[in-house]
Design an enzyme around this catalytic site. Structure first.
Site, PDB file in Angstrom:
ATOM      1  N   LEU A  71       0.819  -1.219   0.000  1.00 48.64           N
ATOM      2  CA  LEU A  71       0.000   0.000   0.000  1.00 48.64           C
ATOM      3  C   LEU A  71       0.854   1.271   0.000  1.00 48.64           C
ATOM      4  CD1 LEU A  71      -2.997  -1.000   2.310  1.00 48.64           C
ATOM      5  CD2 LEU A  71      -2.696  -1.325  -0.160  1.00 48.64           C
ATOM      6  N   ASN A  93       7.542  -3.354   3.400  1.00 47.05           N
ATOM      7  CA  ASN A  93       8.639  -2.666   2.675  1.00 47.05           C
ATOM      8  C   ASN A  93       8.247  -1.245   2.254  1.00 47.05           C
ATOM      9  OD1 ASN A  93       6.824  -3.607   0.752  1.00 47.05           O
ATOM     10  ND2 ASN A  93       8.399  -3.962  -0.800  1.00 47.05           N
ATOM     11  N   HIS A 139       9.370 -14.578   1.243  1.00 50.84           N
ATOM     12  CA  HIS A 139       9.679 -14.245  -0.160  1.00 50.84           C
ATOM     13  C   HIS A 139      10.979 -14.975  -0.457  1.00 50.84           C
ATOM     14  CE1 HIS A 139      10.441 -11.274  -3.575  1.00 50.84           C
ATOM     15  NE2 HIS A 139      11.628 -11.836  -3.392  1.00 50.84           N
ATOM     16  N   ASP A 151      -0.428  -9.729  -4.644  1.00 53.23           N
ATOM     17  CA  ASP A 151       0.872  -9.035  -4.647  1.00 53.23           C
ATOM     18  C   ASP A 151       0.732  -7.671  -5.332  1.00 53.23           C
ATOM     19  OD1 ASP A 151       3.509  -8.358  -4.273  1.00 53.23           O
ATOM     20  OD2 ASP A 151       4.348  -9.968  -5.506  1.00 53.23           O
TER      21      ASP A 151
HETATM   22 ZN   LIG Z   1       7.542 -10.773  -2.719  1.00 53.86          ZN
END
Ligand SMILES: [Zn+2]
Length: 429
Positions: free
Chosen positions: A63, A94, A179, A306
């Site tokens: 976001l 992130n 990830h 994603d």
């Molecule tokens: Zn990722």
């Protein structure tokens, strides 16, 4: 005022429901479920021809707030969620600064309370600043409402660091979302290593760059007992490793994105469309087929968008230089309806499992079912709505969709969060 949702085909495999049934909502919860319910003093909403299911949850979105509000904000991102039929989303940490402490996580929760159109389930980082070297303030973030931990955007390169993070997350009974990306193997790769990288003259990203960390994190799951969720699995090899871990009984789950299900490396041609630049990259047709099979046989638990907004000027660069990712909140449900359900490959019951029940189970949220007493978090689908994906049509602040120009059939019509409409007749309210 109480609300009566009338005449929709209601589908919920958790309670064995598939039929034309009415639902009465009061005080944010389902007050009654049954045939031809008496309206009394309820507001009545006619949903004949529509499909009503437990509300959708997206366990993987970006976001961009704080720090990159020109791409997306909590307000615009949750508007996109409502438009896409989602009642709740998990924003990844992130941001700028990284969400790695209690106060930073608190900011997200409070902002969503003020201006959100969906429930926010924030994910804290595993490591401070996503640097992969020092644990984040996990305990403080749990106290402020963190639902899970992830260094999404990067793989954790140090095995001992990942083990420590999983030991801690287990103490808080939080799932670790991984990830999987070995930086040694991936290097500067921007497309799948093989035919695509050769044909396009771009640096390759081998399947093994993902699979090696999937295997490592499953080994660490076995060692620590921490619940592990593999993010955006993209390869047939990765699916095989996860299937074996599940057979062994390990607490492992995984997600797949619509772009990895429905696009492959051949979609990238000499137009070098940067909206097709993904992390991990689009793989082969065989990988897509394996992902679709795994979604249907239960190896893959859920679909996550994603959702990765980027401004037009950032994507208008050479392929090597453009940022990774596509937006997805507003196209995920239509893509699954068009490519899986209408084609007859996936049942609506399975759709409910992979977009609603399984995401809640992975996050250990209170289940939402179509029965008296459940929270009225609901998604209503118009199965016949046709639309063309276009840059002008998004609630998201960004328009970097990998699916621009595609005609899709089926989309969200109404979305309800605790009985309050966030989407009504296809309009965010
Ligand atoms: Zn990722």
């Amino acid at each position: 005022m109480a609300l009566l949702l009338k005449g929709a085909r209601v589908i919920d495999p958790a309670v064995g429901l598939d039929g034309i049934i009415d639902i009465k909502i009061g005080d944010g919860r389902i007050a009654d479920v049954g045939k031809d319910l008496d309206a009394g003093d309820c507001e009545v909403r006619d949903l004949a021809g529509m499909i009503l299911i437990p509300g959708l949850i997206d366990v993987h979105v970006h976001l961009r707030e704080p720090g990159q509000e020109y791409k997306e904000t909590i307000e615009s991102g949750t508007r996109a969620a409502a438009k896409g039929g989602f009642v709740g989303v998990c924003p990844m940490p992130n941001t700028k600064p990284v969400c790695d402490s209690g106060p930073r996580l608190r900011y997200l929760v409070e902002t969503a309370e003020k201006c959100g159109y969906a429930r926010l389930y924030p994910v804290g980082s595993l490591s401070t600043g996503l640097a992969g070297t020092q644990l984040s303030e996990m305990g403080d973030m749990v106290a402020q409402g963190a639902i899970a931990f992830s260094d999404d955007g990067r793989g954790v390169q140090n095995d001992g660091m990942m083990r420590r993070a999983m030991d801690y997350a287990k103490m808080f009974d939080c799932v670790v979302m991984s990830h999987c990306q070995s930086e040694d193997l991936v290097g500067n790769g921007v497309v799948n290593e093989g035919v695509a990288s050769t044909r396009l003259g771009l640096a390759g990203w081998p399947a093994e760059g993902e699979e090696i960390q999937i295997a490592r994190d499953i080994a660490l799951c076995r060692l620590t007992g921490c619940r592990l969720h593999i993010q955006h699995v993209t390869t047939a090899g990765g699916v095989k490793i996860i299937r074996a871990a599940k057979l062994e009984g390990l607490p492992v789950s995984c997600e797949v994105t619509p772009h990895h299900l429905f696009l492959d490396e051949d979609s990238i041609d000499t137009g070098y469309n940067t909206n097709l630049k993904m992390n991990p990259p689009l793989r082969t047709k065989d990988d897509c087929a394996a992902l679709q099979d795994a979604l249907l046989d239960g190896t893959i638990d859920c679909i996550a968008s994603d959702h990765a907004p980027h401004a037009a000027h950032e994507k208008a660069l050479e392929f090597e230089l453009a940022p990774f990712g596509t937006i997805g909140l507003e196209t995920t449900l239509p893509l699954v309806l068009t490519n899986m359900v209408r084609s007859g490959r996936m049942s609506y019951a399975r759709l409910v499992d992979v977009l609603s029940h399984n995401p809640r189970r992975i996050l250990k949220l209170e289940p939402v079912t179509i029965e008296r007493g459940s929270s009225a978090d609901l998604t209503v689908i118009d199965p016949e709505a046709h639309f063309v994906v276009s840059v002008d049509g998004f609630e998201s602040k960004s328009a970097n969709s990998a699916f621009i120009g595609e005609t899709l059939v089926g989309m969200a019509y109404d979305t309800y969060v605790a009985g309050v409409a966030t989407l009504c007749s296809g309009k965010v309210v």
